[in-house]
Design an enzyme around this catalytic site. Structure first.
Site, short mmCIF file in Angstrom:
data_model
loop_
_atom_site.label_atom_id
_atom_site.label_comp_id
_atom_site.label_asym_id
_atom_site.label_seq_id
_atom_site.Cartn_x
_atom_site.Cartn_y
_atom_site.Cartn_z
N VAL A 143 47.94 42.34 40.50
CA VAL A 143 47.59 40.93 40.49
C VAL A 143 46.70 40.43 41.40
O VAL A 143 47.15 40.79 42.81
CB VAL A 143 49.03 39.87 40.41
CG1 VAL A 143 48.54 38.66 40.10
CG2 VAL A 143 49.97 40.55 39.20
N CYS A 144 45.52 39.88 41.17
CA CYS A 144 44.55 39.52 42.25
C CYS A 144 45.16 38.52 43.21
O CYS A 144 45.70 37.40 42.75
CB CYS A 144 43.43 39.08 41.73
SG CYS A 144 42.32 38.34 43.10
N VAL A 145 45.17 38.69 44.61
CA VAL A 145 46.03 37.97 45.38
C VAL A 145 45.49 36.47 45.45
O VAL A 145 46.02 35.44 45.46
CB VAL A 145 46.12 38.58 46.81
CG1 VAL A 145 44.67 38.92 47.58
CG2 VAL A 145 46.86 37.57 47.88
#
Lengths: 98, 119, 125
Positions: B77-79
């Site tokens: 998941v993209c931070v």
């Protein structure tokens, strides 16, 4: 190259952009784009003309879900998700026209 | 063959998450590998364990978790996108991890094909 | 890391959406910067409403959103120098190269299609 389109051509211009720009190859219609694969729409002539330059496939589960699997334009190939995977694997690269 | 997947839309709103999942399942069934599924934009909403769909609906989040558990698929998941939308380590579903966009670029470099699902 | 270090792929970012109406333009730019950091062969393509991302003179104060358009001019500093705009998309919007805030190569649809075919990874936002 495999071009994946997911928008209804009756509402959005993704398919038009794909047909204008893409070099000859394969187009896979998924999600709402499958309406492009059906007979009797106002874009049917464009899709039939595109069959001269592209192999056109449509995702059968999306056609069936939308109750139009019996209206597929002659020359368009239907595939299941396994066929989708094969198409991605067979082509060197892919572009999603979202 | 090794596939990388990018999911750009949230669950339930758009079919993208379903299409991506069904693609992964079909690829694994054919003996391919899924190198990584990267969740970006609203796609990060696929990862929250607070998701509770009605009984008769598919559970998109646990479906991803099971893919990670059964096949070792790396769910990233993209931070930046996650923090913007209130997704943090403490509400992440099993099998997901939060990391940077470099993981997406790395997936593009390492996978044989990168397939984008979105709106 | 040794494998990545030796491996340079052709990444193409296809920008098809207008700025501000959705987040895609901004978040696409973030991936572009990261791929430049990975020293990949990066090109950016602007087609359809994506060409509006490059329109000169964006003022976002009134919509209380960050104006990210100066980033396009900074791309050169990251060695991202291949920016392509489709001629048909520009014309359809009454725009010319002079309306754009950064130097681009304007290509006909057909030439863009050929360029796309040559890529290893195509990311579309």
């Amino acid at each position: 190259m495999l071009h994946i389109v997911n928008k209804s051509p009756l509402e959005r211009k993704s398919l038009d952009a794909c047909l204008r720009i893409a070099a000859p190859g394969t187009i896979l219609l998924i999600e709402d784009a499958i309406y492009a694969a059906t007979r009797g729409t106002e874009v049917e002539a464009r899709v039939k003309a595109a069959l001269q330059r592209f192999k056109i496939c449509a995702l059968l589960p999306d056609l069936e879900a939308r109750a139009v699997a019996d209206r597929v334009i002659e020359g368009v190939t239907t595939v299941d998700y396994g066929g989708f995977v094969d198409l991605v694997a067979e082509h060197r690269n892919c572009q999603s026209w979202l | 063959m090794n596939f990388g997947i990018l999911v750009n839309e949230g669950p339930y709103q758009h079919q993208a998450a379903d299409s991506a999942y069904l693609f992964c399942k079909a690829a694994l069934a054919k003996g391919h590998q899924i190198h990584r599924v990267f969740f970006y934009h609203d796609g990060v909403n696929n990862s929250t364990r607070l998701t509770e769909p009605p009984q008769d609906d598919r559970n998109i989040v646990t479906r991803w978790s099971k893919l990670a558990q059964d096949h070792g698929v790396d769910l990233v998941v993209c931070v930046a996108a996650a923090l913007r939308r209130g997704i943090r380590d403490d509400n992440l579903a099993p099998g997901f991890r939060i990391s940077g966009l470099g993981q997406l670029v790395e997936s593009g470099i390492q996978a044989d094909r990168l397939v984008v699902f979105g709106d | 890391m040794s494998e990545e270090a030796g491996s340079i792929k052709k990444f193409m970012f296809v920008n098809r959406t207008a700025p501000y109406g959705t987040v895609y333009a901004l978040e696409s730019l973030e991936v572009v910067l990261i791929s430049a950091a990975f020293e990949q062969d990066v090109s950016l393509v602007f087609i359809e409403d994506g060409v509006y991302q490059l329109k000169k003179g964006q003022q976002t104060k009134g919509i209380e959103t960050k104006n990210f358009s100066p980033t396009y001019r900074a791309l050169e500093g990251y060695d991202v120098e291949k920016l392509y705009v489709e001629r048909e998309s520009l014309t359809a919007r009454g725009l010319s190269e002079d309306d754009l805030l950064v130097d681009v190569t304007v290509l006909a649809a057909e030439d863009l299609g050929k360029l796309m075919d040559e890529q290893d990874v195509v990311l579309s936002f």
